[in-house]
Write an enzyme that holds these catalytic residues in place. Structure first.
Site, PDB file in Angstrom:
ATOM      1  CG  ASP A   9      -1.834   1.394   1.655  1.00 24.08           C
ATOM      2  OD1 ASP A   9      -2.264   1.641   0.489  1.00 24.08           O
ATOM      3  OD2 ASP A   9      -1.465   1.868   2.568  1.00 24.08           O
ATOM      4  CG  ASP A  11      -1.655   7.874   0.345  1.00 26.94           C
ATOM      5  OD1 ASP A  11      -0.681   8.672   0.244  1.00 26.94           O
ATOM      6  OD2 ASP A  11      -2.561   7.824  -0.497  1.00 26.94           O
TER       7      ASP A  11
END
Length: 226
Positions: A9, A11
């Protein structure tokens, strides 16, 4: 050689973009004459695609208003990025670059990204941080249903040519964890992101800093080796 896939991932996992996320969301809401959601509410939806996240934050708004707010958020976020530069507005977490480069040097490890960011946003971030060539597969919100749908991970595994048992998703939210579960892959949670660690109770491992990542990967893969 047995290939391994490691999908990140972005953010809250690789970069800390919360200041711009909060400011852009506040701008989108204010443009509609609405009070901005709380910090906790906004960070709680990070990782979801905007067309899913904004109706959750503004449940009384109609589809047209939510559509305007999605575009307003994108425009505000892009403006903040232009003003400061993506390397400043979304700095890498401590140890992230070193961890990525170390994994990249391992011939059997193939790296990817599965993010709620747009293609434009991810491209700008990769360019700003000099990460070109690191991620062999890049899955973004433009091309997939929102997390926790497993589409991003399934496509990443196809691109990398790796099996589910040899794939690990790394993220900071329950959406990442649920996406990994739906795709049948292992999940390593990070404790420094936007969801409380308690929401990552289903993770195979939760790490406190990037120095623990390679050990966590070995732990996960040792359970799938036959």
């Amino acid at each position: 050689m047995r290939l391994r896939g490691v999908i990140f991932d972005v953010d809250g996992t690789l970069v800390d973009s919360q200041a711009d996320i909060l400011a852009a969301m506040a701008g989108a809401f204010e443009a509609e004459g609405l009070s901005a959601p709380s910090r906790d509410a906004v960070l709680g939806i990070v990782g979801l695609s905007l067309d899913v996240a904004i109706p959750m934050l503004a449940p009384t708004c109609d589809h047209a208003a939510c559509t305007r707010m999605v575009q307003g958020y994108k425009d505000a976020y892009a403006g903040l990025r232009r003003l400061q530069g993506a390397d400043v507005s979304s700095p890498l977490y401590s140890g992230a670059r070193e961890a990525l480069l170390s994994l990249k040097e391992q011939d059997e490890v193939l790296l990817g990204v599965a993010t709620g960011k747009s293609r434009r946003g991810l491209d700008k971030l990769i360019e700003a941080h000099g990460l070109d060539g690191i991620f062999l597969t890049q899955q973004v919100a433009d091309d997939h249903p929102s997390k926790p749908n497993p589409s991003m991970i399934l496509q990443a595994m196809w691109d990398l040519g790796v099996e589910a048992c040899d794939t690990v998703m790394i993220g900071d939210t329950s959406f990442d964890m649920d996406m990994a579960t739906a795709a049948g892959v292992s999940f390593i949670g990070v404790a420094w992101g936007y969801h409380e660690v308690a929401r990552l109770a289903g993770a195979d491992v939760v790490i406190e800093d990037f120095a623990q990542l390679e050990g966590a990967l070995e732990t996960v893969w040792s359970k799938t080796d036959v």
